[in-house]
Design an enzyme around this catalytic site. Structure first.
Site, PDB file in Angstrom:
ATOM      1  N   ASN A 375       0.830  -1.205   0.000  1.00 24.34           N
ATOM      2  CA  ASN A 375       0.000   0.000   0.000  1.00 24.34           C
ATOM      3  C   ASN A 375       0.868   1.261   0.000  1.00 24.34           C
ATOM      4  O   ASN A 375       1.845   1.345   0.734  1.00 24.34           O
ATOM      5  CB  ASN A 375      -0.889   0.034   1.247  1.00 24.34           C
ATOM      6  CG  ASN A 375      -1.542  -1.285   1.525  1.00 24.34           C
ATOM      7  OD1 ASN A 375      -2.285  -1.809   0.719  1.00 24.34           O
ATOM      8  ND2 ASN A 375      -1.245  -1.847   2.689  1.00 24.34           N
ATOM      9  N   GLU A 408       8.490  -5.039  -1.077  1.00 24.29           N
ATOM     10  CA  GLU A 408       7.361  -4.122  -0.918  1.00 24.29           C
ATOM     11  C   GLU A 408       7.782  -2.676  -1.163  1.00 24.29           C
ATOM     12  O   GLU A 408       7.013  -1.889  -1.726  1.00 24.29           O
ATOM     13  CB  GLU A 408       6.726  -4.282   0.469  1.00 24.29           C
ATOM     14  CG  GLU A 408       6.262  -5.692   0.797  1.00 24.29           C
ATOM     15  CD  GLU A 408       5.348  -6.303  -0.256  1.00 24.29           C
ATOM     16  OE1 GLU A 408       4.600  -5.560  -0.913  1.00 24.29           O
ATOM     17  OE2 GLU A 408       5.386  -7.530  -0.433  1.00 24.29           O
TER      18      GLU A 408
END
Length: 984
Positions: A375, A408
């Site tokens: 995210n 990530e």
């Protein structure tokens, strides 16, 4: 030392954290209704502020509200779930209306969260600019909003400029969807270029055991929206090609219970007030200036501890770094913080990619379906991929933490700034980012060859098996029923291998040129795999049309080879033939080197051959004598390499295992040599000559002083695993494979017992000389790895009573003397499978490991997993008892994987011909599918659908469980898709 030490990361144990430096409010926020931000304090407020939060009203109370607009649809779909529908890549069409801006308010109360959304809706300019009015979704002119009525209660829906909307006239609700009619939209549009749609929904995160959408893990609210979780939060265009600016996300919650409130982007406002019952509530407002699809949305609320640090980018900007977790875990996040800073620096140095916001937040949470989620500016991680200290973490986990932290973070550009147009393009972001994290891990640890070996072990283990089974699919699938089923080894690992082939074909410099052009063309866009290929081709002036076939070809290609040497001309000829499921030949880069057969010296360094036809012959001239080819060096393509004759040349493999200058191929040759003798034992063929050659090769590796990397030596001495061996047989007999592998291991162990013992003692002395200082550098990791390999061989000698006692004593001493989890777990794995005179040592180790875990969830996961993986005749009975252990529950994915998935991978007891193992898994999956269908589906895929590779008895019993699961009432789409394909 990167453990609990925080030499460069200051630990803070009590929230709330001090406010971050506030950025200037972007111009597009000026027209929002909010307090003037010029007076926001840059220090923690001295007292609760009430001027920035509206007064309490009854809507904040946790009372039952009006009936939901979607109540009838929810009741209908609960009673009669929709028939699973297959979605096809060829049917992709852009939406006519999309969302350009979003403002949201989350009001969190125990047992109920209200979500208010303001959506700015515009016509899709991509359709208008292209003039492609026909290429639109089925509901041509309406606004299509996705929403899961089983999770989302729709309380209100309105369109600015319109009267109250009339159901079935102005809008239509159907399972999973809300469509506002085109005529209604035109009323709202009038003379404006945009429409404002407002929704209010109610959700209950506390009951969301699927862990998709907004859910509660312990006392922490957190979200997971990839792939289709945002529709479990509110109604929205929940697809990756709709990229909107989340201008304002306001989170309100109880100040004492949830002092930390996080979302994407920068913090722009905060305040406090009292609720109706006198409890203090507070709010924070976050704004993300970068457009993003809904799957990248994140929200966190909880009582969290944190560590903080900062990173100075290559342009001189300061980025504040925060890692959050439950307070008890805070001391274990220092290594992850250091890994993040290394990743940020590596991405700048390697690809020129700089982080783009002033803050980067990470949350570690126990209950999480995946490893981590990228995210924007708020990564959410499974605790198993963040927490690390010597007492509870193995070297492999340290390396995993670093790799996943890097993965990530790298997604910020390859996934966030440029994302995928549709989920069929998933490998565009995942394959590319896996390649990037593999490069990072190998380079920062100076262990490129070791990293390559570890990567290929996964490809050959899980990905090749997937390629050969009913779930086989190209890296860009053509269809799916449940998208979550395609977060697979193929999309990730094979996808990374295909990206690596770009790097091999174009060189690293050419690959960087392609990446630069890719970002220049597509920053801020949702694109396809074809767009990436075009950037690589155009930047380098090459034709990659043939290479594109990799994206649509399932299965594992095979490359066969034959060679001949013309002694008179000094010419070596290498004939290569490819076969695959592609109708036309693939573009396969085959890296080759030649070694002189007499001296063992390399006479032709690595050269990449381009296999682009069905069969090609390559010539190497000006040679002075016979050579041995080293083919597919560094695993230059994800293929199976097979001699054209069908017969393995064991002498050549032994030669390469001793002399190859390519670290990967040296290891691979040893693996193929070990495999050859094990297969002969399985096939009841004469094997003594092969075994003698294996023993000789093992001895050379054991004593070779030119090997200066203990990790390489360790990996080369390890026999192929049972799952890898299973890929080399037509019909899998798990018991026979285990016994044949044991036979070879014991033969080697007895032959070299004294030498191994001396080497073990030398490594022990070297480690003791280091004192209590724990290091995770390459030398220390390699030393521990090799010493634990030696322990495994020494304890494999256990036929007699005296040998059993000796093995138990050695393993117990190793266990008790361990200074870290790596050595302790290695010994525990061995002790857990001991019987006879080792039985008491086994039971004592099980008790002691549990007690010393002191309730640590990640250590307890290891305790469950080791017992599920034990080589004991009653392991199933032990696992069944562990299911009822007070520390086991089905709602925690890590614990399910530790026990259930580990047992299903313990091939010998799981595949017992009684079928008891299959029934146990069937029973567990029936329960688990109701709790967490994603975990259930992934467990099934790995253990039951490969029934065609087993004998008739096992196959029929496996199929029976698949039939049972398929016929369950209300079976999830995820499980249904896998069992249905598994039965074909």
């Amino acid at each position: 030392c990167h453990s609990s030490s925080t030499t460069s990361s200051s630990l803070v144990f009590s929230p709330p954290p001090p406010p971050l430096p506030y950025p200037t409010v972007p111009p597009y926020l000026n027209n929002l209704t909010m307090a003037n931000t010029t007076d926001i304090e840059t220090n923690p407020p001295k007292k609760a502020r009430t001027d920035q939060c509206p007064p309490a009203d009854k809507s904040d109370a946790a009372a039952s509200g009006p009936p939901a607009l979607n109540a009838a649809i929810a009741a209908a779909t609960k009673a009669n779930p929709p028939i699973p529908k297959e979605v096809f890549r060829k049917d992709y069409k852009p939406l006519v209306y999309v969302i350009s801006k979003v403002s949201m308010v989350f009001k969190i109360h125990d047992g109920k969260t209200t979500v208010e959304s303001v959506l700015t809706v515009v016509k899709n300019d991509k359709i208008q600019n292209n003039g492609d009015v026909a290429a639109v979704s089925d509901d041509t002119e309406g606004l299509i909003l996705d929403g899961d009525e089983q999770f989302v209660k729709l309380l209100s829906l309105s369109l600015d400029g319109c009267d109250a909307l009339v159901p079935d006239a102005d809008y239509v609700l159907s399972p999973g969807r809300l469509v506002i009619s085109p005529l209604t939209l035109q009323k709202g549009l009038s003379a404006k270029s945009a429409m404002i749609v407002r929704t209010t929904v109610e959700i209950v995160p506390e009951t969301n055991t699927q862990l998709s959408g907004l859910y509660k893990s312990g006392d922490i609210y957190c979200s997971q929206c990839e792939a289709e979780g945002f529709r479990r939060i509110t109604y929205y265009c929940d697809r990756p090609d709709v990229m909107a600016t989340f201008e304002s996300v306001r989170i309100e919650a109880d100040a004492e219970s949830y002092p930390v409130l996080l979302s994407n982007g920068n913090l722009i406002e905060e305040g406090q007030r009292e609720d109706l019952d006198g409890r203090k509530r507070h709010f924070k407002v976050w704004s993300d200036p970068f457009p993003k699809p809904s799957y990248l949305f994140a929200l966190v609320a909880g009582d969290l501890g944190f560590i903080k640090d900062e990173f100075i980018t290559m342009s001189g900007r300061k980025v504040n770094l925060f890692f959050y977790s439950e307070h008890k875990y805070v001391g274990k996040m220092g290594y992850a913080m250091e890994s993040l800073k290394r990743a940020m620096k590596w991405d700048e140095d390697t690809f020129g990619l700089e982080y783009d916001l002033d803050i980067f937040n990470v949350l570690a949470v126990d209950s999480f379906n995946m490893g981590a989620m990228e995210n924007k500016s708020l990564n959410v991680f499974n605790t198993s991929c963040v927490l690390a200290d010597p007492k509870t973490t193995t070297d492999a986990t340290y390396q995993r933490v670093e790799g996943i932290i890097g993965h990530e973070y790298f997604h910020n550009w390859t996934g966030n700034r440029v994302t995928c147009r549709d989920w069929f393009q998933l490998t565009l972001k995942e394959g590319l980012t896996v390649f990037r994290d593999q490069q990072f891990s190998g380079q920062v640890n100076d262990s490129v060859a070791v990293q390559r070996i570890k990567n290929v072990l996964v490809v050959r283990g899980s990905q090749f098996r997937e390629d050969a089974g009913p779930m086989s699919h190209p890296i860009r699938p053509d269809s799916y029923i449940a998208m979550d089923n395609f977060y697979t080894a193929t999309v990730y690992r094979k996808g990374a291998e295909i990206i690596r082939m770009y790097d091999t074909i174009l060189t690293s410099e050419g690959f960087r040129k392609g990446m630069d052009l890719y970002f220049k063309r597509h920053d801020g866009s949702a694109v396809t795999c074809d767009d990436f290929l075009a950037a690589m081709a155009d930047a380098n002036g090459v034709d990659l049309n043939q290479f594109s076939r990799w994206y649509s070809t399932s299965g594992t290609p095979t490359v066969t080879y034959a060679s001949e040497y013309d002694d008179k001309k000094g010419v070596f000829k290498l004939a290569l033939t490819q076969s695959s499921r592609s109708e036309d030949p693939l573009f396969i880069p085959v890296s080759v080197g030649l070694l002189d057969k007499e001296s063992g010296k390399e006479v032709v360094p690595t050269k990449t051959l381009y296999l682009k036809e069905s069969t090609q012959t390559f010539e190497f001239a000006n040679l002075q004598g016979q050579v041995i080819p080293s083919i597919i060096r560094n695993f230059s393509a994800p293929v199976k390499l097979v001699p054209a004759s069908g017969d393995v040349n064991e002498a050549d493999l032994a030669f390469l295992a001793s002399h190859d200058t390519d670290g990967f191929n040296r290891w691979d040759s040893a693996q193929r040599l070990y495999t050859a003798v094990i297969l002969k034992i399985l096939g009841k063929e004469p094997f003594q000559e092969s075994l003698d050659r294996v023993v000789e090769s093992f001895g050379r590796t054991l004593n070779d002083e030119t090997i200066n990397d203990d990790s390489i030596r360790a990996y080369t001495l390890i026999l192929p695993g049972e799952s890898t061996l299973s890929e080399s047989v037509q019909v899998i007999d798990p018991s026979a494979i285990r016994e044949a592998r044991k036979q070879v291991k014991k033969t080697i162990a007895r032959k070299f017992k004294n030498e191994i013992a001396v080497a073990y003692d030398q490594l022990t002395a070297a480690m003791e000389a280091d004192g209590d200082t724990f290091k995770v550098d390459g030398v220390s990791v390699g030393r521990r790895k090799l010493r634990n390999v030696y322990l495994g061989y020494l304890c494999a000698i256990s036929e007699t009573v005296e040998e059993q006692k000796e093995a138990a004593e050695l393993a117990t001493k190793h266990f008790n003397d361990a200074k870290g989890m790596t050595d302790k777990l290695a010994a525990f794995n061995i002790l857990a499978s001991m019987s006879g005179e080792g039985e008491s040592a086994r039971e004592e180790a099980i008790r002691k490991f549990y007690d010393e875990a002191e309730g640590d969830s990640l250590v307890l996961d290891k305790w469950f997993a080791v017992q599920a993986d034990a080589d004991l005749p009653d392991v199933l009975e032990r696992v069944e008892k562990l299911v009822n252990h007070p520390d086991f529950n089905l709602t925690t994915p890590n614990r399910c994987r530790a026990l259930i998935l580990t047992f299903s991978a313990n091939a010998d007891p799981f595949h017992d011909e009684s079928g008891k193992g299959y029934k146990f898994i069937g029973d567990m999956l029936e329960k688990l599918d109701k709790v967490n269908s994603k975990v259930a589906a992934r467990t099934t895929a790995s253990c039951l659908i490969g029934w065609k590779k087993y004998n008739e008895t096992r196959a029929s019993l496996m199929k029976a469980q698949l039939e049972r699961l398929k016929s369950m009432p209300h079976v999830s789409n995820e499980l249904f898709e896998i069992v249905s394909k598994g039965l074909k």
